[in-house]
Design a protein around this motif. Structure first.
Motif, short mmCIF file in Angstrom:
data_model
loop_
_atom_site.label_atom_id
_atom_site.label_comp_id
_atom_site.label_asym_id
_atom_site.label_seq_id
_atom_site.Cartn_x
_atom_site.Cartn_y
_atom_site.Cartn_z
N ALA A 3 0.83 -1.20 0.00
CA ALA A 3 0.00 0.00 0.00
C ALA A 3 0.87 1.25 0.00
CB ALA A 3 -0.93 0.00 1.21
N ILE A 4 1.97 1.21 0.75
CA ILE A 4 2.91 2.34 0.72
C ILE A 4 3.45 2.53 -0.69
CG2 ILE A 4 5.15 3.17 1.57
CD1 ILE A 4 4.55 1.70 4.21
N GLU A 5 3.64 1.42 -1.40
CA GLU A 5 4.12 1.47 -2.79
C GLU A 5 3.00 1.79 -3.77
OE1 GLU A 5 7.28 1.05 -3.92
OE2 GLU A 5 8.00 0.93 -1.85
N LYS A 6 1.80 1.99 -3.26
CA LYS A 6 0.61 2.23 -4.08
C LYS A 6 0.39 1.12 -5.10
CE LYS A 6 0.09 7.21 -3.52
NZ LYS A 6 -0.06 8.53 -4.17
N PHE A 7 0.74 -0.10 -4.68
CA PHE A 7 0.55 -1.31 -5.49
C PHE A 7 1.15 -1.15 -6.89
CE2 PHE A 7 -2.55 -1.34 -2.12
CZ PHE A 7 -2.49 -2.65 -1.65
N ASN A 8 2.36 -0.59 -6.90
CA ASN A 8 3.10 -0.44 -8.15
C ASN A 8 3.91 -1.70 -8.41
OD1 ASN A 8 4.72 0.32 -10.31
ND2 ASN A 8 6.13 1.50 -9.02
N PHE A 9 3.47 -2.52 -9.37
CA PHE A 9 4.13 -3.79 -9.63
C PHE A 9 5.02 -3.75 -10.86
CE2 PHE A 9 0.40 -4.99 -7.07
CZ PHE A 9 1.09 -5.55 -5.99
N TYR A 10 5.32 -2.55 -11.34
CA TYR A 10 6.34 -2.42 -12.37
C TYR A 10 7.71 -2.68 -11.75
CZ TYR A 10 2.84 -0.45 -15.49
OH TYR A 10 1.73 -0.28 -16.27
N TYR B 289 -0.54 1.77 13.04
CA TYR B 289 -0.68 3.21 12.86
C TYR B 289 0.61 3.81 12.31
CZ TYR B 289 -4.46 2.12 16.11
OH TYR B 289 -5.56 1.55 16.71
N MET B 290 1.75 3.25 12.74
CA MET B 290 3.04 3.73 12.24
C MET B 290 3.17 3.45 10.74
SD MET B 290 5.95 5.16 12.93
CE MET B 290 6.14 5.04 14.69
N MET B 291 2.71 2.27 10.30
CA MET B 291 2.77 1.94 8.88
C MET B 291 1.86 2.87 8.07
SD MET B 291 4.94 -0.55 8.37
CE MET B 291 4.52 -1.38 6.83
N LEU B 292 0.69 3.17 8.60
CA LEU B 292 -0.23 4.09 7.91
C LEU B 292 0.40 5.48 7.80
CD1 LEU B 292 -3.61 3.11 9.64
CD2 LEU B 292 -2.83 2.42 7.37
N LEU B 293 1.01 5.93 8.89
CA LEU B 293 1.67 7.25 8.89
C LEU B 293 2.85 7.26 7.93
CD1 LEU B 293 1.41 9.98 10.35
CD2 LEU B 293 3.04 9.14 12.05
N THR B 294 3.59 6.16 7.89
CA THR B 294 4.71 6.04 6.96
C THR B 294 4.22 6.14 5.52
OG1 THR B 294 5.95 4.65 8.51
CG2 THR B 294 6.59 4.53 6.19
N VAL C 233 1.72 7.83 4.37
CA VAL C 233 1.44 9.24 4.07
C VAL C 233 2.73 10.02 3.86
CG1 VAL C 233 0.45 11.38 4.98
CG2 VAL C 233 -0.76 9.20 5.31
N TYR C 234 3.69 9.89 4.79
CA TYR C 234 4.92 10.67 4.73
C TYR C 234 5.81 10.26 3.55
CZ TYR C 234 3.97 12.56 9.42
OH TYR C 234 3.43 13.20 10.49
#
Length: 350
Positions: A141-148, A325-330, A332-333
């Motif tokens: 999710a942090i990678e925005k599901f970029n599978f390239y 919560y830390m992963m969610l915040l990560t 965003v940042y």
């Protein structure tokens, strides 16, 4: 760095800390109290610190995933491996639960069978396959599901081999996010579907063992009919607990709950949150989630919030400490840092 966004998260986190970890309402939980104090401090770190820390974390997950897949393939092929057997006291589900530690990774067994039956489920270095699957899902999710990016494909295959219902749910949310964002089926989506298709075809050589692992473990010895997500989650909860919860929610204890150390209600399901911390605690938890997810684009915010709600519904006890919560915040940042890099590069090109 201080801004309104960080202050909003801080207020929600302090409220969470006071309600969930101090004796103001329930018992004093010194471990969670200390973790959340650290989390509150980290909220105000510069974005670039989150970005660099995440890059290191991802490299660590890649290394773990490589070892996990190698040992999984060797086990699937029947290669005899040397392992150290460990029977932990915290595995209360069954006295037969034990870990096979192969060195850099481990596997969870019940007796002499992999947990869930069928074929072995990848655990990595985590206590359960579901935990590993959830954190891989959050990383994607942090990678925005970029599978390239090939490393993300590696994480995808590893997550798939955890056979975690939560990971599959997060993956589906990711595909939905990409469809809503681009409003078409992208080559990226075709790419990941193809990878999963060929992975599944390969696993079909295991026949009944594959089916039992990916599906049978969820509905085995439970209700015979599963008509939706709610039924799927309720299949993991004894009928007696559902009946007890219905009685509880109409009692005077429903407002603040009965406390953390209460074994009368399963802790994995969302009912465990309400039963232990009441309606007020549940609202505070949701406020902390949405205070983090509200930053950035609306679609991405909905994605992060949906993933968090899925975890609440599926592995609620993970939300009592600050890791999710830390992963969610990560998320965003890190993405805010990436966007600022793009803006600077575009500015230099002009």
């Amino acid at each position: 760095m201080v801004d309104k966004y960080r202050i909003g998260i801080c207020i929600a986190a302090v409220t969470f800390l006071l309600f969930f970890t101090t004796p103001i309402v329930h018992d004093f939980r010194i471990g969670h109290f200390a973790y959340f104090l650290i989390f509150i401090q980290i909220i105000f770190f510069n974005d670039i610190i989150f970005y660099n820390s995440y890059k290191f974390l991802k490299k660590l997950f890649i290394i773990i995933s490589v070892f996990a897949i190698v040992f999984w393939v060797l086990n699937a092929m029947g290669v005899p491996l040397i392992y150290y057997k460990c029977t932990p006291a915290f595995r209360t589900e069954s006295v037969l639960d034990n870990y096979r530690i192969y060195g850099p990774v481990l596997s969870l067994y019940r007796g002499n069978m992999p947990i869930g039956g069928g074929i072995e489920r990848i655990c990595g270095v985590f206590a359960e396959p579901g935990h590993f699957g959830i954190y891989i899902g959050l990383m994607l999710a942090i990678e925005k599901f970029n599978f390239y990016e090939k490393r993300n494909l590696l994480l995808l295959i590893t997550g798939f081999l955890t056979f975690s219902t939560a990971f599959y749910g997060i993956f589906c949310l990711g595909v939905l996010y990409k469809l809503l964002k681009y409003k078409r089926i992208t080559t990226d989506i075709i790419r990941i579907v193809a990878v999963l298709f060929f992975t599944a075809i390969t696993l079909l050589f295991f026949s009944d063992r594959f089916v039992e692992t990916i599906y049978g473990r969820v509905v085995e010895n439970k209700r015979e009919e599963v008509s939706g997500v709610v039924d799927l989650l309720d299949n993991r909860v004894p009928d007696s607990h559902i009946t007890k919860f219905e009685s509880f929610i109409h009692s005077h204890d429903a407002l603040v709950g009965l406390g953390y150390d209460n074994d009368e209600m399963v802790g994995t399901n969302w009912r465990g949150v309400v039963y232990r911390f009441g309606i007020i605690g549940t609202v505070i938890m949701l406020l902390l989630i949405f205070s983090i997810a509200r930053k950035g684009s609306m679609k991405y915010g909905f994605l992060l919030a949906a993933i968090a709600l899925l975890i609440v519904a599926h592995r609620a006890y993970l939300m009592f400490s600050p890791a999710i919560y830390m992963m969610l915040l990560t998320a965003v940042y890190v993405n805010r840092t990436k966007e600022s890099f793009i803006i600077k590069i575009e500015g230099l090109d002009k």
